[in-house]
Design an enzyme around this catalytic site. Sequence first.
Site, PDB file in Angstrom:
ATOM      1  N   LYS A   1      47.590  26.026  45.987  1.00 27.74           N
ATOM      2  CA  LYS A   1      48.839  26.688  45.773  1.00 27.74           C
ATOM      3  C   LYS A   1      49.718  25.979  46.518  1.00 27.74           C
ATOM      4  O   LYS A   1      50.936  25.832  46.333  1.00 27.74           O
ATOM      5  CB  LYS A   1      48.980  28.165  46.329  1.00 27.74           C
ATOM      6  CG  LYS A   1      47.887  28.883  45.275  1.00 27.74           C
ATOM      7  CD  LYS A   1      48.517  30.255  45.191  1.00 27.74           C
ATOM      8  CE  LYS A   1      47.747  31.088  43.938  1.00 27.74           C
ATOM      9  NZ  LYS A   1      48.329  32.531  43.860  1.00 27.74           N
TER      10      LYS A   1
ATOM     11  N   LYS B   1      41.181  28.502  35.676  1.00 28.28           N
ATOM     12  CA  LYS B   1      41.332  29.618  35.110  1.00 28.28           C
ATOM     13  C   LYS B   1      42.741  30.218  34.445  1.00 28.28           C
ATOM     14  O   LYS B   1      43.598  29.467  34.616  1.00 28.28           O
ATOM     15  CB  LYS B   1      41.139  30.501  36.530  1.00 28.28           C
ATOM     16  CG  LYS B   1      42.092  30.441  37.541  1.00 28.28           C
ATOM     17  CD  LYS B   1      41.988  31.719  38.294  1.00 28.28           C
ATOM     18  CE  LYS B   1      43.375  32.015  39.188  1.00 28.28           C
ATOM     19  NZ  LYS B   1      43.684  33.314  39.211  1.00 28.28           N
TER      20      LYS B   1
ATOM     21  N   LYS C   1      48.585  33.316  36.372  1.00 30.77           N
ATOM     22  CA  LYS C   1      50.128  33.525  36.042  1.00 30.77           C
ATOM     23  C   LYS C   1      50.999  32.780  36.550  1.00 30.77           C
ATOM     24  O   LYS C   1      51.958  32.608  35.945  1.00 30.77           O
ATOM     25  CB  LYS C   1      50.501  35.191  36.428  1.00 30.77           C
ATOM     26  CG  LYS C   1      49.656  35.505  37.670  1.00 30.77           C
ATOM     27  CD  LYS C   1      50.289  36.934  38.105  1.00 30.77           C
ATOM     28  CE  LYS C   1      49.479  37.443  39.109  1.00 30.77           C
ATOM     29  NZ  LYS C   1      49.884  38.264  40.065  1.00 30.77           N
TER      30      LYS C   1
HETATM   31  P1  ATP Z   1      46.825  33.977  39.288  1.00 37.70           P
HETATM   32  O1  ATP Z   1      46.064  32.966  39.772  1.00 37.70           O
HETATM   33  O2  ATP Z   1      47.090  34.248  37.909  1.00 37.70           O
HETATM   34  O3  ATP Z   1      48.531  33.513  39.539  1.00 37.70           O
HETATM   35  P2  ATP Z   1      46.006  35.629  41.240  1.00 37.70           P
HETATM   36  O4  ATP Z   1      44.733  35.723  41.321  1.00 37.70           O
HETATM   37  O5  ATP Z   1      46.857  34.805  42.107  1.00 37.70           O
HETATM   38  O6  ATP Z   1      46.599  35.305  39.670  1.00 37.70           O
HETATM   39  P3  ATP Z   1      46.458  38.567  41.336  1.00 37.70           P
HETATM   40  O7  ATP Z   1      47.483  39.075  40.329  1.00 37.70           O
HETATM   41  O8  ATP Z   1      46.883  38.960  42.883  1.00 37.70           O
HETATM   42  O9  ATP Z   1      46.882  37.055  41.592  1.00 37.70           O
HETATM   43  O10 ATP Z   1      45.095  38.776  40.894  1.00 37.70           O
HETATM   44  C1  ATP Z   1      44.479  40.020  40.728  1.00 37.70           C
HETATM   45  C2  ATP Z   1      43.311  39.949  40.391  1.00 37.70           C
HETATM   46  O11 ATP Z   1      42.905  39.345  39.032  1.00 37.70           O
HETATM   47  C3  ATP Z   1      42.190  39.260  41.571  1.00 37.70           C
HETATM   48  O12 ATP Z   1      41.049  40.120  41.629  1.00 37.70           O
HETATM   49  C4  ATP Z   1      41.884  38.080  40.902  1.00 37.70           C
HETATM   50  O13 ATP Z   1      40.730  37.500  41.334  1.00 37.70           O
HETATM   51  C5  ATP Z   1      41.837  38.366  39.378  1.00 37.70           C
HETATM   52  N1  ATP Z   1      41.941  37.291  38.441  1.00 37.70           N
HETATM   53  C6  ATP Z   1      42.977  36.339  38.519  1.00 37.70           C
HETATM   54  N2  ATP Z   1      42.720  35.227  37.579  1.00 37.70           N
HETATM   55  C7  ATP Z   1      41.767  35.801  36.831  1.00 37.70           C
HETATM   56  C8  ATP Z   1      40.996  35.068  35.771  1.00 37.70           C
HETATM   57  N3  ATP Z   1      41.406  34.155  35.343  1.00 37.70           N
HETATM   58  N4  ATP Z   1      39.766  35.611  35.347  1.00 37.70           N
HETATM   59  C9  ATP Z   1      39.363  36.914  36.005  1.00 37.70           C
HETATM   60  N5  ATP Z   1      40.286  37.353  37.145  1.00 37.70           N
HETATM   61  C10 ATP Z   1      41.067  36.927  37.448  1.00 37.70           C
END
Ligand code: ATP
Length: 325
Positions: A112, A194, A197
Amino acid sequence: MKKRIFSGAQPTGELHIGNYLGALKNWVALQDKYESFYCIVNLHAVTLPQDPKTLRQKTLDLARIYLAAGLDPERSTIFIQSDVPAHAELTWVLSCIARMGELERMTQFKDKGKGNTERAGVGLFTYPILMAADILLYQTDLVPVGQDQKQHLELTRDLAERFNRDFGETFKVPEPYIPPVGANILSLQDPTKKMSKSDENAAGAIFLLDDADTITKKIKRAVTDSGTEINFDENRPAIRNLLTIYQLLTGKTADECVAHFVGKGYGQLKGELAEATVEFLRPFQERVKQYDDDSLRKILDDGADKASSVASTTLKTVYERMGFN
Ligand code: ATP
Ligand code: LTN
């Protein structure tokens, strides 16, 4: 006494099917068996720049998504992180026992922060300490998360053990719950990454609020692997990913999915996956519209009261152990 769960998601961007399958779906499934705390982590959100008005709106939108996914405020405590000041307070204490070296090893900071540590915010660097504080305040037994959070959980455990060793038994050392299937849903456009968002390419993610047309287009345009067989082969991550989403949305076993697609082509898989996704998300999207801002605020205020009473008990013990009172 029921064991405790804590987990949370950031009110940034749009939640996607990866967030749902990797995390939220399990939160809902576990809320009966555990005393559960589900947080909207807005303090984490501001580790990257946010527009205040949008953040406020996204915070309520995420509460709607929690409820529409099936979290029940009668059974689970749902609250906003900034409503419980103990999260920020414990973060300071834990910052003083965490080491620069262990934070430097966190891969999410490297991703990030885009490798530019000179310009990256300090909050982005210390973000995993805030996450540890979230979890440890509730004497949490289990933390259901996706694969990407595993390293942060390990740090949380290390900090708890270090504090307990240096200041006396204070924190429960939590276990991660990473689901055997769905913990790492991949981008539809680049299956080496992965689904995220924060991806610039919105075609890589199916958002929970995408309309039927958009979902179908994204799935039809998803990249595939060479070959023709439809199975869970690890060397063919794109097909494995589509099949995994299909499996989780239909509730079929892995064997049933493979048997179902024997002799069929990628086009058929994509068509059926699009249909299953649209069918799954339709009632969810209807439910999201049900909650008005006032009823949400009431749920979140009640949640913050419940969370505060647990969190402040832990913080009081920490302050005593530290020699603050
Ligand atoms: P992103 O990387 O998509 O911006 P994040 O992990 O930073 O997402 P959160 O919304 O806080 O943001 O994540 C919520 C939950 O979703 C966490 O437990 C994270 O591990 C899970 N998660 C995020 N992306 C994935 C994915 N591609 N597959 C499975 N679980 C996920
Ligand atoms: N860091 C997580 C969100 C998060 C979290 C937590 C998850 C913040 N605090 C406590 C589980 C427990 C993320 O970015 N997905």
